[in-house]
Design a protein around this motif. Sequence first.
Motif: not given
Length: 316
Positions: A96-100, A151-160, A222-228, A137-142
């Motif tokens: 888990x990463x402090x990132x959008x 690497x695949x990044x996945x979002x989570x249901x959290x308030x923005x 919902x998710x995407x490949x991380x390129x950078x 927008x934050x707290x993404x999982x990798x």
Amino acid sequence: MAKHVHRLAAPYLAIDAGPSEPGEWQVVADAVAPPDGAEAESVTAQGEVAVDYAVDYAEKTLFHIAPRSYPWVTQSALRATRAMHRSAASRQGVLFLHAGLVELNGIGVALVGGSRAGKTSFIMASVLNRSGVMVCNDDVSMTALPGQDGVTGVGWPRSISVRLDTLELLFGRDEAEAIRSSLSHPANQTLMSLRESGVEPHGTALLYPWEYADVFQTKIGQSTRVDALVYLSLANDPSEIELAAVSPLASSELLGKHILELPNKHLNIFGHEPSPGSFERTRNALTALPSFRFRYDFRNVHQEVDRLADYLSEKV
């Protein structure tokens, strides 16, 4: 209530009718009294009312106790459900990463940075520019899975959480106020007190993902490949604006500062410890990605979105 929680959780989690699997954690949100011996648990976030739970560890059951208003019961159920799933992901070695995370002209970009780094403002501006699709927008999982490339990044249901001056910058004062007034997260009733007290001078509002999709007339990925990786921050002065490549060694050091030690801000009670070294594969894969430092001018965020998009299209 399950239908409402499903709406709040979409598109990241699906809430289905039926009993939980034997041995799995469950949330009880109706007015059922917890058994004797259940342990008290409270969540207190800045600007919100306290949310009280009782935890029956033997039966793996979390009881929502208070407040009993319908918006808070559904918000509480969503928060607990999200925490259970993130804890389960952590046990499986998800990092888990402090990132959008945003798809910027088709490039998966992790915007790494702490609070007030400008992640949400940048992502919202990219969506309005029609160049971005938000995953979170934050707290993404990798995750870098064995046998799979990248690497695949996945979002989570959290308030923005969005600053009020960001809404005004993007939409103008009148429309921004109309948006704020339409939002349904119960904490919006008390968040304004933070600005009045001086704790949060800009003021903030909370949007559920479905509200964000409606306001911005967009879809959510919902998710995407991380390129950078882009290490993001706001420039206090035009002279501080910066856009430059970061070496793998520097990227590794910066990344380490933004890895979340706990999968959840609250309710880390479900067991989340992975086996030692289980997320090293993901961390190594992330530091091998093209990495950049980007300090941008908040007042010209639309131009800054285009500048980063053009730069990445050449470099990635």
